[in-house]
Design a protein around this motif. Structure first.
Motif, PDB file in Angstrom:
ATOM      1  N   ILE A   1       0.836  -1.197   0.000  1.00 43.23           N
ATOM      2  CA  ILE A   1       0.000   0.000   0.000  1.00 43.23           C
ATOM      3  C   ILE A   1       0.874   1.251   0.000  1.00 43.23           C
ATOM      4  CG2 ILE A   1      -1.653   1.319   1.393  1.00 43.23           C
ATOM      5  CD1 ILE A   1      -2.776  -1.446   2.269  1.00 43.23           C
ATOM      6  N   GLY A   2       2.033   1.165   0.642  1.00 40.04           N
ATOM      7  CA  GLY A   2       2.949   2.290   0.693  1.00 40.04           C
ATOM      8  C   GLY A   2       3.520   2.677  -0.651  1.00 40.04           C
ATOM      9  N   THR A   3       3.457   1.786  -1.637  1.00 33.63           N
ATOM     10  CA  THR A   3       3.941   2.128  -2.973  1.00 33.63           C
ATOM     11  C   THR A   3       2.998   3.084  -3.699  1.00 33.63           C
ATOM     12  OG1 THR A   3       2.817   0.282  -4.094  1.00 33.63           O
ATOM     13  CG2 THR A   3       5.004  -0.152  -3.137  1.00 33.63           C
ATOM     14  N   ALA A   4       1.763   3.205  -3.193  1.00 37.65           N
ATOM     15  CA  ALA A   4       0.736   4.080  -3.783  1.00 37.65           C
ATOM     16  C   ALA A   4       0.338   3.649  -5.183  1.00 37.65           C
ATOM     17  CB  ALA A   4       1.195   5.538  -3.790  1.00 37.65           C
ATOM     18  N   ARG A   5       0.624   2.396  -5.552  1.00 43.11           N
ATOM     19  CA  ARG A   5       0.305   1.881  -6.874  1.00 43.11           C
ATOM     20  C   ARG A   5      -0.999   1.079  -6.843  1.00 43.11           C
ATOM     21  NH1 ARG A   5       1.514   4.109 -10.657  1.00 43.11           N
ATOM     22  NH2 ARG A   5       1.602   2.280 -12.011  1.00 43.11           N
ATOM     23  N   PRO A   6      -1.711   1.026  -7.980  1.00 41.51           N
ATOM     24  CA  PRO A   6      -2.898   0.165  -8.059  1.00 41.51           C
ATOM     25  C   PRO A   6      -2.455  -1.277  -8.295  1.00 41.51           C
ATOM     26  CG  PRO A   6      -2.565   1.300 -10.137  1.00 41.51           C
ATOM     27  CD  PRO A   6      -1.489   1.792  -9.218  1.00 41.51           C
ATOM     28  N   LEU A   7      -2.638  -2.120  -7.307  1.00 42.13           N
ATOM     29  CA  LEU A   7      -2.120  -3.481  -7.362  1.00 42.13           C
ATOM     30  C   LEU A   7      -3.224  -4.507  -7.190  1.00 42.13           C
ATOM     31  CD1 LEU A   7       0.981  -3.031  -5.003  1.00 42.13           C
ATOM     32  CD2 LEU A   7       0.956  -2.922  -7.504  1.00 42.13           C
ATOM     33  N   LEU A   8      -3.020  -5.649  -7.835  1.00 38.45           N
ATOM     34  CA  LEU A   8      -3.806  -6.847  -7.571  1.00 38.45           C
ATOM     35  C   LEU A   8      -2.915  -7.738  -6.714  1.00 38.45           C
ATOM     36  CD1 LEU A   8      -6.587  -8.018  -8.380  1.00 38.45           C
ATOM     37  CD2 LEU A   8      -5.419  -9.232 -10.224  1.00 38.45           C
ATOM     38  N   VAL A   9      -3.417  -8.185  -5.551  1.00 39.44           N
ATOM     39  CA  VAL A   9      -2.576  -8.857  -4.561  1.00 39.44           C
ATOM     40  C   VAL A   9      -3.174 -10.212  -4.200  1.00 39.44           C
ATOM     41  CG1 VAL A   9      -1.548  -8.711  -2.260  1.00 39.44           C
ATOM     42  CG2 VAL A   9      -1.895  -6.622  -3.612  1.00 39.44           C
ATOM     43  N   SER A  10      -2.326 -11.243  -4.211  1.00 38.47           N
ATOM     44  CA  SER A  10      -2.705 -12.552  -3.700  1.00 38.47           C
ATOM     45  C   SER A  10      -1.995 -12.751  -2.378  1.00 38.47           C
ATOM     46  CB  SER A  10      -2.309 -13.657  -4.684  1.00 38.47           C
ATOM     47  OG  SER A  10      -2.583 -14.944  -4.139  1.00 38.47           O
TER      48      SER A  10
END
Length: 287
Positions: A159-168
């Motif tokens: 979350i700290g990267t501030a990027r839109p991520l899909l996370v498993s």
């Protein structure tokens, strides 16, 4: 009538009576069912809530055949995914946005944990897949409730990267893989919907203007398709995706105007058919 104080630039303040506002009508909060699942021969799971930020939201167990509420789950969400013994539900809003996911025991309805990842989500073996949203430089508030982050350090780092991520991730919050949504949806990397493939080894991801097939185990994108529509679709916003062994369908809306429904061939990735709501609206309605 309304009495008002007026102060011209070069004159003293004066009092003046003007006609008051006549309220002809206003928007009313309305309830809507947002997710459904049949549990067994006697019960079904129903999620719903109002359309305003301040509206109540919840998930209820209802009984056949009268659909009366049997019980309410202790979470203020309006989306869910279930795979015994787990139930995932969208968490409460944070700064007006849905930014957490709550895991519950399906049998007891007890909350097990709340994660700083948001819907759409999918349950997996030993965990789940969900997303983070892009945190823009002009935003002054955090992307998620900061109180959730200390318990999940690996998720907090993403979350700290501030990027839109899909996370498993696992139920313990260990990250299996993460996928930058902007890698296949650079223009509008906003997650809208997920759908499992019938084979069970992959799933489809719909963003506002893109569609991608992603492997469950690795997060590798098998293929993706993007649209940069202009006329007659000025702004595409996907809302739903579904597939069978041969086809994948994706549909949504487009800035309050015509809305596309596309069906693609999974083998060739080409569009097999396409419809717009403008074609449907021209037909008579049945009442």
């Amino acid at each position: 009538t309304v009495e008002m104080s007026e102060t011209p630039v070069s004159s003293p303040t004066s009092r003046r009576t003007r006609p008051g506002t006549v309220l002809l009508g206003k928007d009313q909060p309305f309830d809507q069912f947002t997710d459904l699942a049949i549990l067994d021969d006697e019960r079904m799971l129903v999620a719903g809530g109002g359309s305003f930020i301040s509206s109540l939201r919840g998930v209820h167990v209802r009984r056949w055949p009268d659909l009366q509420v049997e019980s309410s789950l202790p979470v203020a969400g309006d989306r869910f995914d279930r795979r015994a013994p787990w139930l995932l539900v969208s968490g409460p809003l944070w700064q007006g946005r849905q930014q957490s996911t709550v895991a519950l025991d399906l049998a007891s309805g007890q909350v097990r944990a709340e994660y700083p990842l948001s819907s759409p989500f999918l349950l997996t073996e030993g965990g789940f897949i969900a997303g983070t949203r892009e945190h823009h430089a002009w935003e002054t508030h955090p992307a998620v409730d900061p109180a959730l982050l200390p318990a999940w350090p690996e998720l907090a780092a993403l979350i700290g990267t501030a990027r839109p991520l899909l996370v498993s991730c696992t139920w313990e919050g260990r990250v299996r893989w993460s996928l930058d949504v902007a890698s296949f949806a650079p223009a509008f990397p906003v997650l809208k919907a997920l759908a499992r493939t019938p084979e069970g080894d992959a799933f489809f991801v719909a963003t506002e203007r893109s569609l991608a097939e992603v492997e469950f185990a690795t997060g590798r994108v098998r293929w993706h398709q993007g649209w940069n529509d202009s006329t007659p679709v000025p702004f595409l916003a996907h809302a739903a995706v579904a597939c069978d062994p041969a086809r994948v369908a994706v549909g949504g809306s487009s800035d309050g105007q015509v809305a596309p429904l596309r069906v693609l061939d999974r083998a060739t990735h080409s569009t097999r058919s396409e419809k717009h709501t403008s074609e449907l609206q021209s037909r008579p309605h049945i009442s």
